[in-house]
Design an enzyme around this catalytic site. Structure first.
Site, PDB file in Angstrom:
ATOM      1  N   GLY A   1       0.830  -1.202   0.000  1.00 26.49           N
ATOM      2  CA  GLY A   1       0.000   0.000   0.000  1.00 26.49           C
ATOM      3  C   GLY A   1       0.863   1.250   0.000  1.00 26.49           C
ATOM      4  O   GLY A   1       0.581   2.216   0.705  1.00 26.49           O
ATOM      5  N   ALA A   2       1.900   1.243  -0.842  1.00 25.03           N
ATOM      6  CA  ALA A   2       2.855   2.366  -0.853  1.00 25.03           C
ATOM      7  C   ALA A   2       2.496   3.407  -1.916  1.00 25.03           C
ATOM      8  O   ALA A   2       3.273   4.315  -2.174  1.00 25.03           O
ATOM      9  CB  ALA A   2       4.270   1.841  -1.078  1.00 25.03           C
TER      10      ALA A   2
ATOM     11  N   GLY B   1      -0.660   7.836   1.038  1.00 25.31           N
ATOM     12  CA  GLY B   1      -0.777   7.880   2.496  1.00 25.31           C
ATOM     13  C   GLY B   1       0.471   7.466   3.236  1.00 25.31           C
ATOM     14  O   GLY B   1       1.603   7.839   2.900  1.00 25.31           O
TER      15      GLY B   1
ATOM     16  N   GLY C   1       1.931   4.528   3.597  1.00 27.39           N
ATOM     17  CA  GLY C   1       2.852   3.622   2.909  1.00 27.39           C
ATOM     18  C   GLY C   1       3.826   4.392   2.035  1.00 27.39           C
ATOM     19  O   GLY C   1       5.025   4.075   1.986  1.00 27.39           O
TER      20      GLY C   1
ATOM     21  N   TYR D   1     -13.847  -3.398  10.381  1.00 25.86           N
ATOM     22  CA  TYR D   1     -12.536  -2.730  10.386  1.00 25.86           C
ATOM     23  C   TYR D   1     -11.795  -3.010  11.697  1.00 25.86           C
ATOM     24  O   TYR D   1     -10.618  -3.383  11.685  1.00 25.86           O
ATOM     25  CB  TYR D   1     -12.701  -1.223  10.182  1.00 25.86           C
TER      26      TYR D   1
HETATM   27  N1  NAP Z   1      -4.862   7.308   8.410  1.00 22.27           N
HETATM   28  C1  NAP Z   1      -5.115   6.944   9.657  1.00 22.27           C
HETATM   29  O1  NAP Z   1      -5.456   7.780  10.522  1.00 22.27           O
HETATM   30  C2  NAP Z   1      -4.963   5.515  10.073  1.00 22.27           C
HETATM   31  C3  NAP Z   1      -5.260   5.203  11.410  1.00 22.27           C
HETATM   32  C4  NAP Z   1      -5.057   3.896  11.842  1.00 22.27           C
HETATM   33  C5  NAP Z   1      -4.571   2.935  10.975  1.00 22.27           C
HETATM   34  N2  NAP Z   1      -4.332   3.273   9.673  1.00 22.27           N
HETATM   35  C6  NAP Z   1      -3.841   2.205   8.790  1.00 22.27           C
HETATM   36  O2  NAP Z   1      -2.761   2.677   8.020  1.00 22.27           O
HETATM   37  C7  NAP Z   1      -2.681   1.924   6.804  1.00 22.27           C
HETATM   38  C8  NAP Z   1      -2.469   2.867   5.638  1.00 22.27           C
HETATM   39  O3  NAP Z   1      -3.636   3.649   5.481  1.00 22.27           O
HETATM   40  P1  NAP Z   1      -3.609   5.179   5.027  1.00 22.27           P
HETATM   41  O4  NAP Z   1      -4.168   5.957   6.150  1.00 22.27           O
HETATM   42  O5  NAP Z   1      -2.296   5.528   4.476  1.00 22.27           O
HETATM   43  O6  NAP Z   1      -4.743   5.154   3.915  1.00 22.27           O
HETATM   44  P2  NAP Z   1      -4.691   5.400   2.322  1.00 22.27           P
HETATM   45  O7  NAP Z   1      -4.149   6.759   2.038  1.00 22.27           O
HETATM   46  O8  NAP Z   1      -6.048   5.054   1.831  1.00 22.27           O
HETATM   47  O9  NAP Z   1      -3.629   4.341   1.848  1.00 22.27           O
HETATM   48  C9  NAP Z   1      -3.935   2.966   1.863  1.00 22.27           C
HETATM   49  C10 NAP Z   1      -3.025   2.254   0.928  1.00 22.27           C
HETATM   50  O10 NAP Z   1      -3.415   0.875   0.892  1.00 22.27           O
HETATM   51  C11 NAP Z   1      -3.623   0.512  -0.468  1.00 22.27           C
HETATM   52  N3  NAP Z   1      -4.563  -0.568  -0.650  1.00 22.27           N
HETATM   53  C12 NAP Z   1      -5.869  -0.627  -0.357  1.00 22.27           C
HETATM   54  N4  NAP Z   1      -6.374  -1.816  -0.732  1.00 22.27           N
HETATM   55  C13 NAP Z   1      -5.356  -2.517  -1.276  1.00 22.27           C
HETATM   56  C14 NAP Z   1      -5.239  -3.796  -1.862  1.00 22.27           C
HETATM   57  N5  NAP Z   1      -6.282  -4.603  -2.016  1.00 22.27           N
HETATM   58  N6  NAP Z   1      -4.025  -4.205  -2.313  1.00 22.27           N
HETATM   59  C15 NAP Z   1      -2.960  -3.394  -2.196  1.00 22.27           C
HETATM   60  N7  NAP Z   1      -3.005  -2.168  -1.689  1.00 22.27           N
HETATM   61  C16 NAP Z   1      -4.203  -1.732  -1.217  1.00 22.27           C
HETATM   62  C17 NAP Z   1      -4.118   1.801  -1.122  1.00 22.27           C
HETATM   63  O11 NAP Z   1      -4.025   1.683  -2.524  1.00 22.27           O
HETATM   64  P3  NAP Z   1      -4.730   2.753  -3.549  1.00 22.27           P
HETATM   65  O12 NAP Z   1      -3.697   3.822  -3.690  1.00 22.27           O
HETATM   66  O13 NAP Z   1      -4.935   1.948  -4.759  1.00 22.27           O
HETATM   67  O14 NAP Z   1      -5.997   3.210  -2.880  1.00 22.27           O
HETATM   68  C18 NAP Z   1      -3.144   2.783  -0.502  1.00 22.27           C
HETATM   69  O15 NAP Z   1      -1.878   2.711  -1.122  1.00 22.27           O
HETATM   70  C19 NAP Z   1      -3.963   1.106   6.735  1.00 22.27           C
HETATM   71  O16 NAP Z   1      -3.669  -0.222   7.098  1.00 22.27           O
HETATM   72  C20 NAP Z   1      -4.866   1.743   7.779  1.00 22.27           C
HETATM   73  O17 NAP Z   1      -5.765   0.824   8.326  1.00 22.27           O
HETATM   74  C21 NAP Z   1      -4.509   4.543   9.207  1.00 22.27           C
END
Ligand code: NAP
Length: 312
Positions: free
Chosen positions: A21-22, A25, A27, A176
């Site tokens: 997921g790089a 966000g 990643g 979730y």
């Molecule tokens: N942001 C927060 O406040 C927060 C809080 C707690 C935990 N987290 C965790 O942090 C992690 C990263 O999330 P983020 O906040 O950076 O959100 P994000 O900006 O939506 O990034 C998520 C990443 O995961 C990828 N992804 C989603 N489904 C996928 C799949 N089937 N195969 C491969 N890649 C996939 C997305 O790809 P696309 O670019 O194609 O969408 C994106 O690169 C997640 O595990 C989330 O649960 C985030």
């Protein structure tokens, strides 16, 4: 003690890292910082156009970055297996695996290619399968680390073994929270199993607090009541994606990070702030449930760490 920042990342020259997921966000920020410290970083994602843009973004900041993009859709066990085959063909060892990709609170129940509920399948089962299939490369590295991204949401999570895939009753947030609890339990169980079996890898977990990323837009959507409330509160309780990536980066690189540790922001309710040890809820420390989850994951995915370890 001063706050830990990316300036504390040691040289990662000669180390190979994979980040899921790089493409955006946390990643993306994680991959950026690892590349900046000299690691060879393989950014993975489900959207190849976004992946290539991510590569361009990192190269703009670090023109000598040793980075590549590879397709890896965690919502498909075939895609996971395909990636690990390609990785194994080109790499003897893997020093760092960042299990970061995730989706949150999808309003309607969706399924992965293998029929798993989408959040459990993407956030947890895909990473279970990925880690297991990269075990031979992780074991060949001198001191490999696996960092599993969990969430504050694990605090409200429960593993519903009677309806793991939420077939009978689907609630977006409950699914979730379950998936993020599963990630933390997996992280702790992987550390225990690695120690017991002598796999030689260290497993750690991290959470970003509340970081401004596309997670809400990709999940519940920007126009829900919760999204509007959280947008209003954002300036007070959230931090940037780069700040949110710091707990993952500390877990991935700090010599002081503890095997089996869990890292998150140090501010109010761990929502934002510099990284430090984070609170683990009792349900994540339930060893019997973690062992059961491990076995159920092996059955569901058809992938066994022990078999892979024995064959390596
Ligand atoms: N942001 C927060 O406040 C927060 C809080 C707690 C935990 N987290 C965790 O942090 C992690 C990263 O999330 P983020 O906040 O950076 O959100 P994000 O900006 O939506 O990034 C998520 C990443 O995961 C990828 N992804 C989603 N489904 C996928 C799949 N089937 N195969 C491969 N890649 C996939 C997305 O790809 P696309 O670019 O194609 O969408 C994106 O690169 C997640 O595990 C989330 O649960 C985030």
């Amino acid at each position: 003690m001063t706050d830990w920042t990316t300036a504390d990342i040691p040289s990662l020259s000669g180390k190979t890292a994979v980040v899921t997921g790089a493409t955006g966000g946390l990643g993306y920020e994680t991959a950026m910082a690892l590349a900046g410290a000299g690691a060879i970083v393989i950014l993975t994602g489900r959207n190849d156009a976004k992946g290539l843009r991510a590569i361009e973004g990192i190269c703009e900041r670090f023109p000598n970055a040793l980075i590549a993009y590879e397709h890896l859709d965690l919502a498909s066990l075939a895609s996971v297996a395909d990636f690990t085959r390609r990785f194994a063909a080109g790499n003897e060892q893997l020093d760092l695996l960042g299990n970061n990709a995730g989706v949150m609170a999808l309003p309607k129940r969706q399924q992965t290619a293998d029929g798993f509920e989408m959040q459990l399948g993407t956030n947890y089962l895909g990473h279970y399968a990925l880690t297991a299939q990269l075990l031979p490369q992780l074991r060949r590295a001198k001191a490999a680390r696996v960092v599993n991204v969990s969430s504050l949401a694990h605090r409200s999570g429960a593993i519903n073994f009677d309806d793991l895939q939420a077939k009978h009753s689907y609630r977006p947030w409950r699914a979730y929270c379950q998936s993020k609890l599963a990630m933390l339990m997996f992280s702790l169980e992987l550390q225990r199993r690695s120690l017991a079996a002598g796999w030689g890898l260290t497993s750690l977990a991290a959470h970003p607090g509340y970081a401004r990323t596309d997670l809400i837009a990709n999940g519940p959507g920007a126009n829900t009541f919760q999204s509007r409330v959280s947008r209003w509160l954002q300036p007070f309780i959230s931090q940037s994606a780069a700040e949110g990536a710091l707990p993952t980066l500390l877990a991935a690189t700090s010599p002081a990070a503890q095997p089996g540790g869990y890292y998150g922001p140090n501010g109010f309710y761990e929502l934002k702030g510099p990284p430090r040890s984070a609170k683990i809820m009792p349900q994540a420390k339930d060893f019997a449930s973690a062992a059961m989850l491990w076995d159920v994951s092996a059955t569901l995915t058809g992938i066994s760490f022990d078999e892979i370890a024995a064959a390596a």
